[in-house]
Design an enzyme around this catalytic site. Structure first.
Site, short mmCIF file in Angstrom:
data_model
loop_
_atom_site.label_atom_id
_atom_site.label_comp_id
_atom_site.label_asym_id
_atom_site.label_seq_id
_atom_site.Cartn_x
_atom_site.Cartn_y
_atom_site.Cartn_z
N GLY A 63 48.12 -13.60 36.41
CA GLY A 63 47.77 -14.92 36.08
C GLY A 63 48.33 -15.25 34.77
O GLY A 63 49.92 -14.74 35.05
N CYS B 32 49.49 -6.77 35.12
CA CYS B 32 50.07 -8.02 34.95
C CYS B 32 49.69 -8.12 33.55
O CYS B 32 49.66 -7.92 32.03
CB CYS B 32 50.56 -8.48 35.94
SG CYS B 32 51.87 -9.40 35.51
N ILE C 25 55.36 -9.42 38.77
CA ILE C 25 55.97 -11.17 39.29
C ILE C 25 56.20 -11.59 37.70
O ILE C 25 55.14 -11.72 37.17
CB ILE C 25 54.85 -12.22 39.61
CG1 ILE C 25 54.57 -11.57 40.83
CG2 ILE C 25 54.81 -13.41 39.89
CD1 ILE C 25 53.49 -11.99 42.11
N HIS D 228 51.61 -5.80 40.19
CA HIS D 228 50.05 -5.80 40.92
C HIS D 228 49.91 -5.23 42.15
O HIS D 228 50.68 -5.15 43.50
CB HIS D 228 50.78 -7.33 41.36
CG HIS D 228 50.86 -8.36 40.07
ND1 HIS D 228 49.87 -9.53 40.12
CD2 HIS D 228 51.79 -9.11 39.98
CE1 HIS D 228 50.40 -10.00 39.12
NE2 HIS D 228 51.67 -9.42 38.83
N GLU E 177 47.38 -4.92 43.26
CA GLU E 177 46.58 -5.92 44.71
C GLU E 177 47.02 -6.60 45.56
O GLU E 177 46.41 -6.75 46.18
CB GLU E 177 45.03 -6.64 43.21
CG GLU E 177 45.87 -8.31 42.76
CD GLU E 177 46.71 -7.54 41.47
OE1 GLU E 177 47.07 -6.38 41.24
OE2 GLU E 177 47.15 -8.36 40.86
N1 GLN Z 1 54.32 -13.76 32.53
C1 GLN Z 1 52.66 -13.76 32.68
C2 GLN Z 1 51.89 -14.20 31.30
O1 GLN Z 1 52.35 -13.75 30.16
C3 GLN Z 1 51.87 -12.40 33.21
C4 GLN Z 1 52.41 -12.67 34.45
C5 GLN Z 1 51.36 -12.74 36.12
O2 GLN Z 1 50.28 -11.27 35.79
N2 GLN Z 1 51.78 -12.13 37.57
O3 GLN Z 1 50.64 -14.37 31.34
#
Ligand code: GLN
Length: 194
Positions: free
Chosen positions: A49, A81, A137, A177, A179
């Site tokens: 997130g 992430c 991502i 990810h 999931e």
């Molecule tokens: N770049 C996001 C952050 O710094 C992380 C991206 C993700 O969880 N898909 O929180």
């Protein structure tokens, strides 16, 4: 077998996908929104997130102190992430006031694989598991790590190979990810370690 109750930190991010994947594996899953709900989980997933948003909500929800204590006591945790960012010892390119739990001895660079537009999916070779699909991502890049960190998978996105799945004791960190695919092997690996 002791009943497993896996929490998914449900403050922001792709909570639903983690809950669905864990439920499909057959473990008891609880979406954790309060410190009280955190008390009786045997493992926790911190989803992807926005790490700054999750960090802020950890404070406003009052979860941060208990989670810090439980992580210190060895609560099994899988951070994906943004979740990995929250578990890392150092955040590079973070916001000036950005904090983390420092559970895993890795230094991560936020968005180290590029911005949203540079998101990609690739197959990742995981030690002992074989190939799993990895969705990246705005993923954090692990730029350095200590010897106490086991590297379970590496990926070379053009500028040299770096770890994308790591484990230190009960704490697991994943840049991508798992999931967001239909492959539940990373979740199974975590659940089997509980
Ligand atoms: N770049 C996001 C952050 O710094 C992380 C991206 C993700 O969880 N898909 O929180």
């Amino acid at each position: 077998m002791v009943a497993l109750r896996v929490g998914v930190l449900a403050l922001q991010g792709d909570v639903r996908e983690h809950v669905a994947m864990l439920s499909a594996i057959g473990v008891d899953v609880v979406a954790v929104r309060t410190a009280e709900q955190l008390e009786d989980v045997t493992g926790l997933v911190i989803p992807g997130g926005e790490s700054t948003t999750i960090a802020r909500l950890l404070e406003t929800s009052g979860i941060r102190p208990l989670l810090a204590t439980r992580l210190g006591e060895g609560l099994p945790v899988l951070g994906t992430c943004a979740g990995l960012i929250l578990l890392s010892r150092t955040i590079l390119d973070g916001r000036a006031d950005q904090w983390s739990f420092a559970t895993i001895d890795v230094d991560v660079r936020r968005n180290g694989f590029g911005r949203q537009i540079a998101s990609f999916e690739t197959m990742i070779e995981v030690d002992g598991l074989g190939s799993v699909p990895g969705v990246f991502i705005r993923a954090p890049k692990i730029e350095s790590w200590s010897e106490s960190v086991s590297v379970l998978a590496m990926h070379d996105h053009g500028s040299g190979s770096t770890p994308v799945l790591v484990r230190q004791g009960n704490a697991w960190g994943c840049s991508f990810h798992p999931e967001l695919t239909d492959n539940d092997q990373i979740h199974r690996l975590f659940v089997e370690s509980l």
